[in-house]
Design an enzyme around this catalytic site. Structure first.
Site, PDB file in Angstrom:
ATOM      1  CG  HIS A  24      -0.641  -0.225   2.469  1.00  0.00           C
ATOM      2  ND1 HIS A  24       0.055   0.249   3.057  1.00  0.00           N
ATOM      3  CD2 HIS A  24      -1.363  -1.254   3.214  1.00  0.00           C
ATOM      4  CE1 HIS A  24       0.174  -0.380   4.339  1.00  0.00           C
ATOM      5  NE2 HIS A  24      -0.728  -1.323   4.563  1.00  0.00           N
ATOM      6  CG  HIS A  78      -3.106  -7.296  12.250  1.00  0.00           C
ATOM      7  ND1 HIS A  78      -4.227  -6.340  12.164  1.00  0.00           N
ATOM      8  CD2 HIS A  78      -2.371  -6.706  11.403  1.00  0.00           C
ATOM      9  CE1 HIS A  78      -3.946  -5.284  11.336  1.00  0.00           C
ATOM     10  NE2 HIS A  78      -2.780  -5.665  11.021  1.00  0.00           N
ATOM     11  CD  GLU A  80      -2.973  -4.365   7.029  1.00  0.00           C
ATOM     12  OE1 GLU A  80      -2.415  -4.012   7.937  1.00  0.00           O
ATOM     13  OE2 GLU A  80      -3.022  -3.214   6.037  1.00  0.00           O
ATOM     14  CG  ASP A  82      -0.583  -8.058   5.745  1.00  0.00           C
ATOM     15  OD1 ASP A  82      -1.754  -7.853   6.549  1.00  0.00           O
ATOM     16  OD2 ASP A  82       0.333  -7.597   6.095  1.00  0.00           O
ATOM     17  CG  HIS A 145      -0.733  -1.144  11.812  1.00  0.00           C
ATOM     18  ND1 HIS A 145      -1.127  -0.434  10.492  1.00  0.00           N
ATOM     19  CD2 HIS A 145      -0.850  -2.266  11.777  1.00  0.00           C
ATOM     20  CE1 HIS A 145      -1.167  -1.469   9.597  1.00  0.00           C
ATOM     21  NE2 HIS A 145      -1.029  -2.841  10.427  1.00  0.00           N
ATOM     22  CG  ASP A 164       1.677  -5.884  11.390  1.00  0.00           C
ATOM     23  OD1 ASP A 164       2.108  -6.636  10.543  1.00  0.00           O
ATOM     24  OD2 ASP A 164       0.212  -5.366  11.135  1.00  0.00           O
ATOM     25  CE1 TYR A 192       5.815  -4.283   8.264  1.00  0.00           C
ATOM     26  CE2 TYR A 192       5.392  -3.288  10.639  1.00  0.00           C
ATOM     27  CZ  TYR A 192       5.145  -4.004   9.681  1.00  0.00           C
ATOM     28  OH  TYR A 192       3.731  -4.642   9.832  1.00  0.00           O
ATOM     29  CG  HIS A 223       5.099  -8.418   7.747  1.00  0.00           C
ATOM     30  ND1 HIS A 223       4.567  -9.016   6.754  1.00  0.00           N
ATOM     31  CD2 HIS A 223       4.222  -7.712   8.346  1.00  0.00           C
ATOM     32  CE1 HIS A 223       3.319  -8.564   6.319  1.00  0.00           C
ATOM     33  NE2 HIS A 223       3.154  -7.707   7.807  1.00  0.00           N
TER      34      HIS A 223
HETATM   35 FE1  FEO Z   1      -1.069  -4.662   9.714  1.00  0.00          FE
HETATM   36 FE2  FEO Z   1       1.146  -6.958   8.371  1.00  0.00          FE
HETATM   37  O1  FEO Z   1      -0.652  -6.236   8.481  1.00  0.00           O
END
Ligand code: FEO
Length: 386
Positions: A24, A78, A80, A82, A145, A164, A192, A223
């Site tokens: 993004h 989370h 999100e 991903d 986040h 994250d 990051y 990640h």
């Molecule tokens: Fe907030 Fe890696 O997604």
């Protein structure tokens, strides 16, 4: 593709996104991973999943250890996508599995997927479940986040599954920080934080307070590289960033039309140099906004320049200002500069954004009509710190 053993009966089973270059708007020149972790105990538990297009890779890794249909719990730290994108596919393989997530996570899963047949157990604030020889402590940590965020801690193994937090966008064969170059790890860790976590420093501080009460031997982020050697460094670095630590360093971020704004940028460079302040020139035509943000993370002085174009800021500069405002670095000193022809609109607009929206303390702006001459540029050294 193999599962990677982290400790006895605990495996990394994530997906590696070798070709990811845009997350993004964030330039991910080293790709990324979506880390999922499998714990084999009386209740087989999968912590987080991967992006939807890497679900088969994750299943291949899980299948090297167990039959995926045997998974009992799926922890969704989370929502999100991903990390949750593969959930619908996981639930096709193990329809009886229970998803454990925060209350906001439960609400948000329903806003992302067809969840009518999903078994979801919502964690209110903190909760522990026993999975056999091990316990999993869940702590809801909103806004690190997204509002749904949660971290998971296994006290018997001293592993923090931080989602994250402490993550980095790195695609690599190596999984652990003692196998991977530390300088690259720390650079991507900073990038990051600067591009994802920076606006949420107050929430990060709360999470770090929790982390300090835990005995941690391994941090498994969602990640990139897993921390098992440099845990103190990872935590101390996050503490510095969450507390808006800055160095005596200036960034001169600009675009130029006919070279006049660039001349001012170079004069500003000399002005900081004279004051013995480290300084970098960052032309937005040649530097990605997400790389510039990595530098903003620790820079005290943020100088932004644009000529006036049709009574406006140049789009490259206004795009960066929008990105900067959203990421909301705090306690900085700002400066607006640029050349203009018949309207100094761009410099005034930059100044207003830095002062009123970013809440920076401002140095004197530099505005110059058309082309600055040698003497004009020399004067700049004296103007900004008046
Ligand atoms: Fe907030 Fe890696 O997604």
């Amino acid at each position: 593709m193999n599962a990677v053993k982290i400790k006895e009966n605990i495996y990394w089973v994530g997906g590696i996104d070798w070709n990811l270059r845009n997350f993004h708007g964030y330039l991910t020149q080293r790709g990324s991973t979506y880390n999922a972790f499998l714990i084999i105990d009386e209740k087989i538990t999968l912590i987080d999943t991967v992006k939807h297009y890497l679900a088969d890779e994750m299943f291949e890794r899980i299948s090297k250890v167990i039959d995926p249909s045997k998974i009992d719990y799926i922890v969704c730290n989370h929502v999100e996508m991903d990390h949750s994108g593969a959930l619908p596919k996981v639930l096709e393989y193990c329809p009886n599995a229970t998803i454990i997530t925060s209350q906001v996570g439960a609400d948000n899963l329903k806003l992302h997927y067809e969840t009518e047949n999903w078994k979801i157990q919502a964690i209110k604030k903190t909760e522990t479940i026993n999975i056999g020889k091990r316990n999993l402590n869940f702590v809801v940590t909103p806004m690190v986040h997204w509002p749904d965020n949660m971290i998971t801690y296994c006290p018997e193994e001293e592993i923090l599954f931080s989602n994250d937090g402490f993550g980095q966008h790195i695609a690599s064969f190596e999984r652990f920080d003692d196998e991977f170059p530390l300088n690259i790890l720390m650079e991507e860790n900073a990038k990051y934080y600067a591009n994802i976590v920076l606006p949420y420093g107050e929430s990060v501080k709360k999470e770090l307070e929790i982390a300090k009460t835990l005995k941690i031997s391994i941090i498994c982020p969602s990640h990139g590289i897993i921390w098992r050697k440099n845990i103190d460094l990872a935590i101390q670095t996050y503490e510095k960033w969450a507390n808006n630590f800055t160095e005596n360093k200036a960034l001169i971020i600009y675009d130029t039309m006919w070279g006049s704004t660039e001349s001012i940028a170079k004069a500003l460079y000399k002005a900081f140099e004279i004051k013995n302040i480290a300084v970098e020139l960052l032309n937005l035509q040649f530097n990605h906004i997400s790389d510039i943000m990595t530098k903003v993370l620790t820079a005290k002085y943020i100088c932004i320049g644009s000529p006036t174009l049709n009574n406006e800021i140049m789009p490259s500069v206004s795009g960066f200002l929008t990105y900067l405002k959203g990421l909301a670095p705090k306690d900085r000193i700002g400066l607006a500069f640029g050349s203009y022809g018949w309207s100094m609109a761009s410099i005034n607009k930059i100044e207003n954004i830095l002062k009123d929206e970013c809440k920076f303390t401002m140095l004197n702006s530099i505005k110059h009509k058309y082309v600055p001459k040698e003497n004009d540029l020399k004067r700049i050294e004296n103007i900004i710190f008046e």
